[in-house]
Scaffold this active site. Structure first.
Site, PDB file in Angstrom:
ATOM      1  N   HIS A  50      54.511  51.648  38.139  1.00 59.79           N
ATOM      2  CA  HIS A  50      55.002  51.448  36.653  1.00 59.79           C
ATOM      3  C   HIS A  50      54.000  52.392  35.717  1.00 59.79           C
ATOM      4  O   HIS A  50      52.846  52.582  35.953  1.00 59.79           O
ATOM      5  CB  HIS A  50      54.578  50.017  36.439  1.00 59.79           C
ATOM      6  CG  HIS A  50      55.404  49.021  36.597  1.00 59.79           C
ATOM      7  ND1 HIS A  50      55.469  47.815  36.181  1.00 59.79           N
ATOM      8  CD2 HIS A  50      56.467  49.079  37.601  1.00 59.79           C
ATOM      9  CE1 HIS A  50      56.505  47.218  36.500  1.00 59.79           C
ATOM     10  NE2 HIS A  50      57.014  47.808  37.421  1.00 59.79           N
ATOM     11  N   TYR A  62      53.158  42.289  27.849  1.00 62.17           N
ATOM     12  CA  TYR A  62      52.110  41.323  27.286  1.00 62.17           C
ATOM     13  C   TYR A  62      52.453  40.873  25.877  1.00 62.17           C
ATOM     14  O   TYR A  62      52.464  41.857  24.982  1.00 62.17           O
ATOM     15  CB  TYR A  62      50.795  42.117  27.257  1.00 62.17           C
ATOM     16  CG  TYR A  62      50.271  42.236  28.781  1.00 62.17           C
ATOM     17  CD1 TYR A  62      49.234  41.338  29.082  1.00 62.17           C
ATOM     18  CD2 TYR A  62      50.480  43.377  29.386  1.00 62.17           C
ATOM     19  CE1 TYR A  62      48.629  41.773  30.758  1.00 62.17           C
ATOM     20  CE2 TYR A  62      49.949  43.834  30.618  1.00 62.17           C
ATOM     21  CZ  TYR A  62      48.983  42.812  31.049  1.00 62.17           C
ATOM     22  OH  TYR A  62      48.584  43.178  32.304  1.00 62.17           O
ATOM     23  N   PRO A 107      42.430  37.236  33.493  1.00 63.59           N
ATOM     24  CA  PRO A 107      43.465  37.982  34.410  1.00 63.59           C
ATOM     25  C   PRO A 107      44.262  39.084  33.495  1.00 63.59           C
ATOM     26  O   PRO A 107      44.851  40.016  33.897  1.00 63.59           O
ATOM     27  CB  PRO A 107      44.362  37.376  35.009  1.00 63.59           C
ATOM     28  CG  PRO A 107      44.123  35.571  34.158  1.00 63.59           C
ATOM     29  CD  PRO A 107      42.583  35.868  33.882  1.00 63.59           C
ATOM     30  N   LYS A 119      42.383  43.112  36.408  1.00 63.11           N
ATOM     31  CA  LYS A 119      41.455  43.865  37.072  1.00 63.11           C
ATOM     32  C   LYS A 119      40.642  43.187  38.059  1.00 63.11           C
ATOM     33  O   LYS A 119      39.561  43.771  38.635  1.00 63.11           O
ATOM     34  CB  LYS A 119      40.295  44.175  35.738  1.00 63.11           C
ATOM     35  CG  LYS A 119      40.977  45.216  34.657  1.00 63.11           C
ATOM     36  CD  LYS A 119      40.499  46.570  35.228  1.00 63.11           C
ATOM     37  CE  LYS A 119      41.758  47.521  34.621  1.00 63.11           C
ATOM     38  NZ  LYS A 119      42.664  47.861  35.411  1.00 63.11           N
ATOM     39  N   TYR A 150      43.593  50.575  31.935  1.00 60.87           N
ATOM     40  CA  TYR A 150      44.262  49.897  32.656  1.00 60.87           C
ATOM     41  C   TYR A 150      44.831  50.366  33.933  1.00 60.87           C
ATOM     42  O   TYR A 150      44.812  49.673  34.875  1.00 60.87           O
ATOM     43  CB  TYR A 150      45.863  49.583  31.722  1.00 60.87           C
ATOM     44  CG  TYR A 150      46.457  48.699  32.224  1.00 60.87           C
ATOM     45  CD1 TYR A 150      46.511  47.178  31.830  1.00 60.87           C
ATOM     46  CD2 TYR A 150      47.509  48.790  33.243  1.00 60.87           C
ATOM     47  CE1 TYR A 150      47.352  46.273  32.216  1.00 60.87           C
ATOM     48  CE2 TYR A 150      48.200  47.656  33.810  1.00 60.87           C
ATOM     49  CZ  TYR A 150      48.130  46.540  33.403  1.00 60.87           C
ATOM     50  OH  TYR A 150      48.880  45.525  33.750  1.00 60.87           O
TER      51      TYR A 150
HETATM   52  P1  RFL Z   1      38.972  35.579  47.054  1.00 61.97           P
HETATM   53  O1  RFL Z   1      40.544  36.127  47.102  1.00 61.97           O
HETATM   54  O2  RFL Z   1      38.819  34.227  46.235  1.00 61.97           O
HETATM   55  O3  RFL Z   1      38.843  35.194  48.643  1.00 61.97           O
HETATM   56  C1  RFL Z   1      37.534  34.698  49.035  1.00 61.97           C
HETATM   57  C2  RFL Z   1      37.716  34.073  50.663  1.00 61.97           C
HETATM   58  O4  RFL Z   1      36.603  33.525  50.884  1.00 61.97           O
HETATM   59  C3  RFL Z   1      36.864  32.275  51.396  1.00 61.97           C
HETATM   60  N1  RFL Z   1      35.531  31.604  51.483  1.00 61.97           N
HETATM   61  C4  RFL Z   1      34.680  31.224  52.202  1.00 61.97           C
HETATM   62  N2  RFL Z   1      35.082  31.571  53.527  1.00 61.97           N
HETATM   63  C5  RFL Z   1      33.753  31.079  54.398  1.00 61.97           C
HETATM   64  N3  RFL Z   1      32.655  30.350  54.087  1.00 61.97           N
HETATM   65  C6  RFL Z   1      32.807  30.363  52.620  1.00 61.97           C
HETATM   66  N4  RFL Z   1      31.853  29.242  52.216  1.00 61.97           N
HETATM   67  C7  RFL Z   1      33.734  30.389  51.818  1.00 61.97           C
HETATM   68  N5  RFL Z   1      33.952  30.022  50.405  1.00 61.97           N
HETATM   69  C8  RFL Z   1      35.079  30.812  50.204  1.00 61.97           C
HETATM   70  C9  RFL Z   1      38.032  31.709  50.775  1.00 61.97           C
HETATM   71  O5  RFL Z   1      38.668  30.906  51.455  1.00 61.97           O
HETATM   72  C10 RFL Z   1      38.826  33.061  50.300  1.00 61.97           C
HETATM   73  O6  RFL Z   1      39.811  33.135  51.394  1.00 61.97           O
HETATM   74  O7  RFL Z   1      38.018  36.585  46.613  1.00 61.97           O
HETATM   75  P2  RFL Z   1      38.104  38.223  46.892  1.00 61.97           P
HETATM   76  O8  RFL Z   1      38.635  38.875  48.158  1.00 61.97           O
HETATM   77  O9  RFL Z   1      36.938  38.817  46.388  1.00 61.97           O
HETATM   78  O10 RFL Z   1      39.450  38.845  46.055  1.00 61.97           O
HETATM   79  C11 RFL Z   1      39.502  38.691  44.675  1.00 61.97           C
HETATM   80  C12 RFL Z   1      40.835  38.457  44.174  1.00 61.97           C
HETATM   81  O11 RFL Z   1      41.439  37.395  44.844  1.00 61.97           O
HETATM   82  C13 RFL Z   1      40.762  38.195  42.414  1.00 61.97           C
HETATM   83  O12 RFL Z   1      39.832  38.809  41.954  1.00 61.97           O
HETATM   84  C14 RFL Z   1      42.418  38.306  42.005  1.00 61.97           C
HETATM   85  O13 RFL Z   1      43.040  37.435  42.435  1.00 61.97           O
HETATM   86  C15 RFL Z   1      42.289  38.151  40.330  1.00 61.97           C
HETATM   87  N6  RFL Z   1      43.716  38.422  39.778  1.00 61.97           N
HETATM   88  C16 RFL Z   1      44.132  39.601  39.485  1.00 61.97           C
HETATM   89  N7  RFL Z   1      43.385  40.655  39.936  1.00 61.97           N
HETATM   90  C17 RFL Z   1      44.125  41.990  39.656  1.00 61.97           C
HETATM   91  O14 RFL Z   1      43.520  42.894  39.957  1.00 61.97           O
HETATM   92  N8  RFL Z   1      45.299  42.070  39.054  1.00 61.97           N
HETATM   93  C18 RFL Z   1      46.121  40.926  38.855  1.00 61.97           C
HETATM   94  O15 RFL Z   1      47.198  41.117  38.292  1.00 61.97           O
HETATM   95  C19 RFL Z   1      45.484  39.541  39.039  1.00 61.97           C
HETATM   96  N9  RFL Z   1      46.033  38.363  38.650  1.00 61.97           N
HETATM   97  C20 RFL Z   1      44.145  36.926  39.434  1.00 61.97           C
HETATM   98  C21 RFL Z   1      45.541  37.352  38.592  1.00 61.97           C
HETATM   99  C22 RFL Z   1      43.748  35.724  39.516  1.00 61.97           C
HETATM  100  C23 RFL Z   1      44.194  34.499  39.294  1.00 61.97           C
HETATM  101  N10 RFL Z   1      43.952  33.407  39.525  1.00 61.97           N
HETATM  102  C24 RFL Z   1      44.475  32.275  40.062  1.00 61.97           C
HETATM  103  C25 RFL Z   1      42.244  33.340  39.624  1.00 61.97           C
HETATM  104  C26 RFL Z   1      46.490  36.250  38.426  1.00 61.97           C
HETATM  105  C27 RFL Z   1      45.616  34.806  38.619  1.00 61.97           C
HETATM  106  C28 RFL Z   1      46.427  33.585  38.386  1.00 61.97           C
HETATM  107  C1  PHB Z   2      50.600  39.095  37.992  1.00 62.32           C
HETATM  108  O1  PHB Z   2      51.577  39.810  38.164  1.00 62.32           O
HETATM  109  O2  PHB Z   2      50.344  38.063  38.481  1.00 62.32           O
HETATM  110  C2  PHB Z   2      49.748  39.614  36.888  1.00 62.32           C
HETATM  111  C3  PHB Z   2      50.148  40.700  36.290  1.00 62.32           C
HETATM  112  C4  PHB Z   2      49.262  41.258  35.277  1.00 62.32           C
HETATM  113  C5  PHB Z   2      47.931  40.732  34.988  1.00 62.32           C
HETATM  114  C6  PHB Z   2      47.916  39.516  35.531  1.00 62.32           C
HETATM  115  C7  PHB Z   2      48.534  38.897  36.473  1.00 62.32           C
HETATM  116  O3  PHB Z   2      47.345  40.926  33.754  1.00 62.32           O
END
Ligand code: RFL
Ligand code: PHB
Length: 388
Positions: free
Chosen positions: A72, A199, A291, A295, A383
């Site tokens: 993108h 957005y 989100p 980042k 971004y």
């Molecule tokens: P995670 O993915 O939470 O993984 C942590 C893992 O640790 C396990 N765990 C344990 N294991 C052993 N013992 C314990 N006591 C434990 N406690 C927990 C869990 O089961 C899990 O498997 O952290 P990690 O690896 O640091 O990854 C971070 C990302 O998942 C997170 O930053 C992103 O998903 C955030 N995020 C986005 N980030 C982006 O860069 N671009 C995006 O477009 C974006 N969109 C989003 C997002 C997060 C969202 N939510 C739901 C919070 C959109 C959403 C809706």
């Molecule tokens: C997504 O595709 O889940 C997504 C994309 C951009 C964002 C957050 C989430 O800023």
């Protein structure tokens, strides 16, 4: 059992670090509280910075991503019926990549399995001991207690994990901001409404049009923290989304049954330092961003970049400087991502206690971004991701 690096958490941070270290001959074990299917069932990020993409390639897991992801070169910002494009390629020469976190995690699990990496699933009651001396980790699995001795422990266990909590309160400094709303997200097997992400801010609140591939779309609407996904029928979601998008986009929207629907609260959070003795924190275990701006996963990846290089330098060259510098280097980049996500959240959402003055400030900020090339360059630089 003994290993060089004990990694707590088998999400994207833990798996990426495990894979990178293994390829350098550095022994490690991943302890994951849940099952592989559970981790893969969480629908989260969709946008990768090129720094993340390069790390995946370094880890030897870039093939499917390179074949199936989408580049993108820009994004659309909409406000009411007005829309403008911010062209990343023109402003920075760089771009972002659309490839879901689920796919990233699946590729990493497959690679770990193929290389015979050790991942313990269903690891319960994980506890870190003696982090400032000779560390070890205890856990339970299939009803048995285990002890894992190691040189270093890396906490990749997300926001609700145990690693951060293992650092004494007297050492830890936490900075937090909770926002008075959440995002309701829907995944649907429908073609994306537009070729780029949109957005959108509207009088009814924020909305985002995102995607995973040509027939898989991801949409979000700002919602109340009191809402539960069950309160939102698919029909109600699509209706609300349309009302928050420019008319010409709403008219093109293809709707369909949701295949996933969830609500995420919005939070900014940072803990300092990200190292305590021989315990390091990475990713969501150390920091959370709202989100807006995509980042979260990308900031986790930059932590992994710094820590992986520090550990490789230590084990392969006997030089601990990268480890000494880890916390300061990681935090310097984290805070800039925190600022961008906070700013973008403030720019595009409706706040319950927003005054007329606050609204005018948002409108002026948006107008400046629309009209000013320097402002668009600053947006684009943030971004696509600041340099490591
Ligand atoms: P995670 O993915 O939470 O993984 C942590 C893992 O640790 C396990 N765990 C344990 N294991 C052993 N013992 C314990 N006591 C434990 N406690 C927990 C869990 O089961 C899990 O498997 O952290 P990690 O690896 O640091 O990854 C971070 C990302 O998942 C997170 O930053 C992103 O998903 C955030 N995020 C986005 N980030 C982006 O860069 N671009 C995006 O477009 C974006 N969109 C989003 C997002 C997060 C969202 N939510 C739901 C919070 C959109 C959403 C809706
Ligand atoms: C997504 O595709 O889940 C997504 C994309 C951009 C964002 C957050 C989430 O800023």
């Amino acid at each position: 059992m003994r290993t060089q690096v004990a990694i707590i958490g088998g999400g994207p941070s833990g798996l990426l670090l495990s894979q990178l270290l293994h390829r350098k001959g550095i022994d490690n074990v991943v302890l994951e509280r849940k099952t592989r299917d559970y981790v893969l069932g969480r629908i989260r990020a969709g946008i990768l910075e090129t720094g993340f993409v390069d790390l995946m390639r370094q880890a030897g897991v870039g093939a499917r991503m390179d074949a199936e992801s989408f580049t993108h070169d820009g994004t659309v910002i909409a406000c009411g019926n007005a829309m403008f494009d911010i062209n990343f390629k023109q402003r920075t020469g760089s771009h972002v990549v659309v490839y879901g976190q689920t796919e990233v995690t699946r590729d990493l699990y497959d690679a770990r399995e193929a290389m015979g990496g050790t991942i313990v699933f269903n690891a319960e009651n994980v506890a870190i001991h003696d982090a400032t001396g000779a560390p070890h980790v205890t856990y339970e699995s299939e009803g048995q207690s285990h002890r894992l001795d190691c040189d270093y422990v890396v906490g990749c266990d997300g926001f609700h994990g145990v690693s951060r909590q293992s650092i004494p309160r007297s050492v830890r400094r936490e900075y937090e901001k909770a926002y008075p709303f959440g995002w309701l997200g829907v995944l649907s097997q429908t073609p994306p409404v537009h070729e780029e992400l949109i957005y959108s801010c509207s009088d009814r609140g924020f909305a985002l049009c995102s995607m995973r591939n040509a027939n898989l779309s991801r949409y979000y609407v700002q919602c109340s923290l009191d809402d539960s996904p069950d309160d939102w029928s698919d029909a109600a979601f699509w209706e609300e989304l349309k009302r928050r998008l420019p008319d010409e986009i709403a008219a093109k929207l293809v709707t369909g049954p949701s295949i996933e629907k969830s609500i995420a609260p919005l939070r900014s959070f940072v803990t300092e330092p990200m190292r305590w003795g021989n315990l390091f924190l990475c990713g969501d275990a150390a920091h959370i961003v709202p989100p807006t701006g995509a980042k979260g996963l990308n900031t986790a990846a930059s932590d992994i970049h710094y820590l992986y290089n520090g550990l490789a330098r230590f084990y392969l060259e006997g030089d601990a400087q990268g480890l000494e510098e880890y916390s300061a280097k990681a935090l310097a980049r984290v805070w800039k991502a925190e600022r961008f996500s906070w700013w973008m959240t403030n720019l595009l959402h409706r706040f319950p206690d927003q005054t007329e003055f606050d609204l005018k400030m948002q409108q002026a900020d948006l107008a400046f971004l629309r009209e000013n090339e320097a402002a668009q360059t600053v947006f684009a630089q943030n971004y696509v991701g600041l340099p490591y």
